[in-house]
Design an enzyme around this catalytic site. Structure first.
Site, PDB file in Angstrom:
ATOM      1  N   ASP A  65      71.302  23.888  56.608  1.00 36.31           N
ATOM      2  CA  ASP A  65      71.147  24.401  55.250  1.00 36.31           C
ATOM      3  C   ASP A  65      72.308  23.960  54.370  1.00 36.31           C
ATOM      4  OD1 ASP A  65      68.944  25.586  56.242  1.00 36.31           O
ATOM      5  OD2 ASP A  65      69.622  27.667  55.962  1.00 36.31           O
ATOM      6  N   GLU A  67      74.097  21.271  54.614  1.00 36.13           N
ATOM      7  CA  GLU A  67      73.958  19.850  54.235  1.00 36.13           C
ATOM      8  C   GLU A  67      72.917  19.702  53.126  1.00 36.13           C
ATOM      9  OE1 GLU A  67      74.888  17.195  58.183  1.00 36.13           O
ATOM     10  OE2 GLU A  67      73.304  18.685  58.321  1.00 36.13           O
ATOM     11  N   TYR A  68      71.834  20.466  53.255  1.00 37.13           N
ATOM     12  CA  TYR A  68      70.785  20.423  52.229  1.00 37.13           C
ATOM     13  C   TYR A  68      71.383  20.872  50.890  1.00 37.13           C
ATOM     14  CZ  TYR A  68      66.391  21.257  49.781  1.00 37.13           C
ATOM     15  OH  TYR A  68      65.369  21.219  48.858  1.00 37.13           O
ATOM     16  N   GLU A 148      38.424  26.012  60.163  1.00 37.17           N
ATOM     17  CA  GLU A 148      39.736  26.302  59.574  1.00 37.17           C
ATOM     18  C   GLU A 148      40.005  27.801  59.606  1.00 37.17           C
ATOM     19  OE1 GLU A 148      39.498  24.805  55.549  1.00 37.17           O
ATOM     20  OE2 GLU A 148      38.405  23.038  56.213  1.00 37.17           O
ATOM     21  N   LYS A 150      40.731  31.202  57.920  1.00 36.12           N
ATOM     22  CA  LYS A 150      40.473  31.660  56.559  1.00 36.12           C
ATOM     23  C   LYS A 150      41.695  32.444  56.104  1.00 36.12           C
ATOM     24  CE  LYS A 150      37.036  33.920  53.655  1.00 36.12           C
ATOM     25  NZ  LYS A 150      37.952  34.780  52.922  1.00 36.12           N
ATOM     26  N   ASP A 152      44.144  34.710  54.085  1.00 34.37           N
ATOM     27  CA  ASP A 152      43.904  35.880  53.250  1.00 34.37           C
ATOM     28  C   ASP A 152      44.902  35.890  52.097  1.00 34.37           C
ATOM     29  OD1 ASP A 152      42.810  38.160  52.349  1.00 34.37           O
ATOM     30  OD2 ASP A 152      43.569  39.453  53.936  1.00 34.37           O
ATOM     31  N   TYR A 260      42.856  23.150  51.087  1.00 29.20           N
ATOM     32  CA  TYR A 260      41.684  23.069  51.958  1.00 29.20           C
ATOM     33  C   TYR A 260      40.420  22.467  51.359  1.00 29.20           C
ATOM     34  CZ  TYR A 260      41.048  27.649  49.735  1.00 29.20           C
ATOM     35  OH  TYR A 260      40.962  28.664  48.838  1.00 29.20           O
ATOM     36  N   LYS A 348      33.854  36.182  59.126  1.00 30.84           N
ATOM     37  CA  LYS A 348      34.833  37.263  58.965  1.00 30.84           C
ATOM     38  C   LYS A 348      35.132  37.941  60.302  1.00 30.84           C
ATOM     39  CE  LYS A 348      35.925  38.352  55.092  1.00 30.84           C
ATOM     40  NZ  LYS A 348      35.427  38.694  53.807  1.00 30.84           N
ATOM     41  N   CYS A 442      41.613  75.353  43.271  1.00 28.25           N
ATOM     42  CA  CYS A 442      42.365  74.090  43.239  1.00 28.25           C
ATOM     43  C   CYS A 442      43.733  74.291  43.886  1.00 28.25           C
ATOM     44  CB  CYS A 442      42.527  73.616  41.799  1.00 28.25           C
ATOM     45  SG  CYS A 442      43.600  72.184  41.679  1.00 28.25           S
ATOM     46  N   CYS A 445      46.493  73.844  40.853  1.00 27.35           N
ATOM     47  CA  CYS A 445      46.665  74.725  39.697  1.00 27.35           C
ATOM     48  C   CYS A 445      45.967  76.071  39.867  1.00 27.35           C
ATOM     49  CB  CYS A 445      46.190  74.029  38.419  1.00 27.35           C
ATOM     50  SG  CYS A 445      44.400  73.818  38.359  1.00 27.35           S
ATOM     51  N   CYS A 460      37.923  70.347  40.326  1.00 29.33           N
ATOM     52  CA  CYS A 460      38.737  71.407  39.731  1.00 29.33           C
ATOM     53  C   CYS A 460      38.424  71.432  38.245  1.00 29.33           C
ATOM     54  CB  CYS A 460      40.224  71.099  39.940  1.00 29.33           C
ATOM     55  SG  CYS A 460      41.279  71.992  38.798  1.00 29.33           S
ATOM     56  N   CYS A 465      45.513  70.849  34.769  1.00 34.68           N
ATOM     57  CA  CYS A 465      45.849  70.647  36.177  1.00 34.68           C
ATOM     58  C   CYS A 465      46.813  69.458  36.311  1.00 34.68           C
ATOM     59  CB  CYS A 465      44.555  70.401  36.952  1.00 34.68           C
ATOM     60  SG  CYS A 465      44.798  70.101  38.689  1.00 34.68           S
TER      61      CYS A 465
END
Ligand code: IVH
Length: 642
Positions: A65, A67-68, A148, A150, A152, A260, A348, A442, A445, A460, A465
């Site tokens: 790193d 050197e980069y 391939e 898939k 996400d 892709y 899927k 509720c 409240c 409610c 509320c």
């Protein structure tokens, strides 16, 4: 066992650019300093891109790193000294200038389609049979497919003109997306200029932008430290990062991309998907090394099953595999349906499940007063996300699934969806589990709770509320509503508990001092929140209507209302008959709109917002003539008659 052939994308890479010491001035060199600098600048850029590729694409760096960094610094210094040598494809120019006001839109030359789904091996085989039927082939024939992972993430389109990355856009609705060029440029594994042989004059490529699980966890940890709401999953985090208006923020989120699919190209002709992959990988574009060429659907099913096993050990999220007919001639012959091609299918994976314990069941009051049961779970990790709550949807479902406090349960998390309890492991009950009955009042409240006819929900009826008001503010500020960036659950909760907001109108009265009362609030964050609030004053009318949280008025209805009425004043005055005459608006929705605007409190809240300078931009209806096909947005100010 079927053997799957990986496509050899990257021939063994030799480091062709050994690190050299910074340029030494030679006594014999008689060229002008600027020419010498240019030679060195070109060389440094080639080296840096080469090392970028070794590091980000092949995971095989040949320099440290440090050197980069020293090569990078040398290039920066030379460019500072000779600004005329700066070019847009220089590695120093990945993070561009100032933040944008908004993204401009880009129309895709070729629509970006989506894919049809297959949920299991049987449906995958059905796809294969359909392909062969459409091609007039016998069911026994073997088709060459490319398989391939898939990814996400989010689909984007990149346009390289004469080898230079010129435009990058999101998929949007498939026809028009947003111009995210500046943000895409921050992806270090993506070349700003293509390298290698026979670079086409135009190359459009589609790919998926994603975040590694590591990066996702780091970003969330940072968010939590700053008291911000964390992202639900890596895809949301990638989307949030790509949609940043300030590319400097995106640059701190280490996005990745795999390409892709081709769009339109000039000066390149690919015969197969495999050809396409080999060519673009040769030009330096990142291609997932797991892509495979297979013969026949059996091998494609094996790939699907193997990927499902490998899924847990991959450093990024995949939600299935994609199978594509390899030959572009056959792809053309098969053609497309309206939204998806006939030559590809998304296979899927089933949603991930985990076992845990229901520690408690809590009634939770939402924005519209509906009280839903939520399960508090013993925390359990599913695909890199710790799950500690699951929705139980409604009270009937608790009864139907017989979910009790203390039960061991299977929970499931599918994509964006809030985790859900799939089933109770009844056989593991000890007898100490407790049933939970719907509340009569509720829990927030104390108001009376009613069960509305035809609805399974409990509601409610309390007007004041607190969680209803709080949730209505969160909804108002949310991405698809007024898009007040940063004003999420956690800050709204704090504003509310400090008594600084009582309705959505109070948002526009907040001051820097108010925000500075928060825990861990800095000057910068406060300024960002204030400017996000200020910017939201001019959102389109459709968003504003949606943000009001009128019952039954979702995003689409709000947009139709904005287009039909053209102004908030017109909508406020609209009668029931006018409302029901609009397409998609039925009697229930129309009545709900009338009731909302007849309510004095609501009128007051709107009046206060407009007074504070909120001027929703008016969307004019699409009209024929000169502007046909364009949506015009113009702003106007409102006049008041207090
Ligand atoms: S091909 C016309 N390949 O899945 C075909 N899509 O459900 C265009 N995706 O919108 C898509 N990995 O965002 C293709 N290897 C892959 C993919 C992939 C992820 C996404 C993409 C697309 C969606 C369709």
């Amino acid at each position: 066992m079927i053997e799957i052939r990986s496509i050899i994308l990257y021939p063994a890479v030799k480091s062709t650019y050994p690190v050299r010491k910074p340029m030494q001035l030679s006594l014999l060199d008689i060229s002008a300093p600027e020419d010498r600098a240019k030679t060195r600048v070109d060389e440094l850029r080639r080296q840096l891109e080469h090392h970028n590729r070794l590091y980000y694409q092949l995971d095989a760096p040949t320099i440290s790193d440090a050197e980069y960094d020293s090569l990078f610094r040398e290039l920066q210094l030379l460019e500072e000294q000779y600004p005329s040598l700066i070019t847009p494809d220089s590695p120093t120019q990945r993070v561009g200038g100032a933040a944008l006001e908004k993204f401009s839109s880009v129309t895709h030359r070729l629509a970006m389609l989506s894919l049809e789904n297959a949920a299991n091996a049987v449906e995958i085989r059905d796809f294969d049979l359909r392909v062969k039927k459409n091609l007039g082939l016998s069911p026994e024939e073997l088709i060459s497919y490319i398989c391939e992972p898939k990814m996400d993430g989010l689909a984007v389109e990149l346009i390289y003109t004469d080898g230079l990355l010129t435009v990058a856009s999101t998929r949007g609705d498939g026809v028009t997306g947003e111009d995210v060029t500046e943000n895409i440029r921050t992806i270090r594994s993506l070349p700003l200029r293509l390298s290698g042989e026979r670079i086409p004059s135009l190359l459009e490529v589609r790919g998926e932008v994603f975040l590694s699980l590591d990066a996702f966890q780091r970003i969330n940890a940072e968010k939590e430290e700053n008291g911000e709401a964390s992202f639900a999953n890596p895809r949301n985090a990638a989307a949030g990062s790509l949609r940043q208006l300030d590319p400097r923020i995106t640059a701190r989120r280490p996005l990745s991309i795999y390409c892709y699919a081709p769009g339109i190209s000039e000066g390149a002709d690919f015969a197969t998907q495999q050809d396409f992959f080999t060519a673009i990988a040769g030009w330096g574009l990142p291609v997932n090394p797991l892509v495979c060429a297979v013969e026949g659907i059996d091998e494609a099913v094996t790939f699907y099953e193997e990927m499902q096993q490998q899924r847990e050990s991959l450093p990024y999220e995949i939600d299935g595999t994609v199978i594509k007919v390899d030959s572009f001639t056959l792809q053309r012959e098969l053609g497309e349906k309206s939204r998806s091609p006939r030559w590809a299918v998304a296979c899927k994976f089933p949603p991930r499940q985990a076992e845990t314990v229901v520690e408690d069941i809590l009634p939770s009051v939402g924005r519209t007063g509906v009280i839903t049961p939520v399960a508090r779970l013993r925390p359990v990790e599913i695909s890199g996300v710790t799950v500690s709550r699951a929705t139980l949807h409604n009270w009937d479902e608790i009864a139907a699934k017989d979910i009790r406090i203390g039960d061991r349960v299977m929970i499931e998390r599918a994509g964006d969806v809030i985790p859900a309890v799939v089933r109770v492991l009844v056989e593991q009950r000890s007898g100490s589990e407790r049933q939970f009955l719907p509340p009569g009042t509720c829990p927030e409240c104390g108001s009376v709770v009613v069960r509305i006819a035809d609805e399974v929900a409990l509601r409610c009826m309390g007007l004041a509320c607190p969680p209803q008001i709080r949730e209505s503010i969160v909804h108002f500020a949310s991405r698809n509503a007024m898009d007040i960036e940063g004003l999420g659950d956690k800050f709204v909760e704090q504003l509310f508990s400090l008594g600084l907001v009582h309705s959505i109108a109070d948002i526009y009265r907040l001051t820097r001092d108010d925000f500075m009362r928060f825990e861990r609030m800095g000057d910068k964050l406060a300024s960002n929140l204030l400017s996000a609030i200020e910017n939201s004053k001019q959102r389109e009318l459709g968003r504003f209507i949606f943000a009001l949280g009128i019952r039954h008025v979702g995003e689409r209805t709000a947009k139709s209302l904005a287009q039909a009425f053209g102004s908030l004043e017109n909508l406020e005055r609209a009668r029931f008959e006018e409302l029901v005459s609009i397409r998609d608006i039925g009697a229930t929705v129309a009545q709900s709109i009338c009731t909302f605007f007849e309510n004095r409190d609501n009128q007051e809240v709107i009046r206060r917002m407009l007074e504070a300078g909120v001027t929703p931009a008016v969307e004019l209806k699409k009209v024929g003539g000169r502007f046909t096909g364009k949506t015009c947005v113009h702003r106007r100010s409102w006049t008041f008659h207090p």
